[in-house]
Design a protein around this motif. Sequence first.
Motif: not given
Length: 136
Positions: A52-58, A80-86
């Motif tokens: 469910d993570l984007s490429k940049s979040d992975r 670390w934290k995903s760009f969308d904060g989820r």
Amino acid sequence: MTLALAVAGCATSNSGVSPLSFASAGKSSELGSNQLLSALNGGVLPAGSMTDLSKSDRLRVLEAEYKALESAPGGLPVAWKSFDGRANGQVIAATPYQVGQQNCRQYTHSATIGGQTVTGQGAACRNPDGSWTPLT
């Protein structure tokens, strides 16, 4: 079992220590080439949890693992934290040890992704080119 005990002991010995924040712009060039991150073979989190993570979040997940292995003091979390904060997580590497001429570290990675808590643990050794190869 030994790995779990060693890592658990390390994680509890530094309670109250602030985690290192790892909020790069998702560019592995800050750490080196993509080759350094690809050597981690996807990291220690369960593969299915990362879908469910984007490429940049992975990439952020792998960068946090790399930073913990490469430079974080033993027991100090790298967050670390995903760009969308989820999604978010932290990596804790134990004190380095030697296997022959290689530096190695045990580490744990816990994260919340899609509302689910996931954890992975492993050990990796540093290669002469600066990459870290997980032990299997």
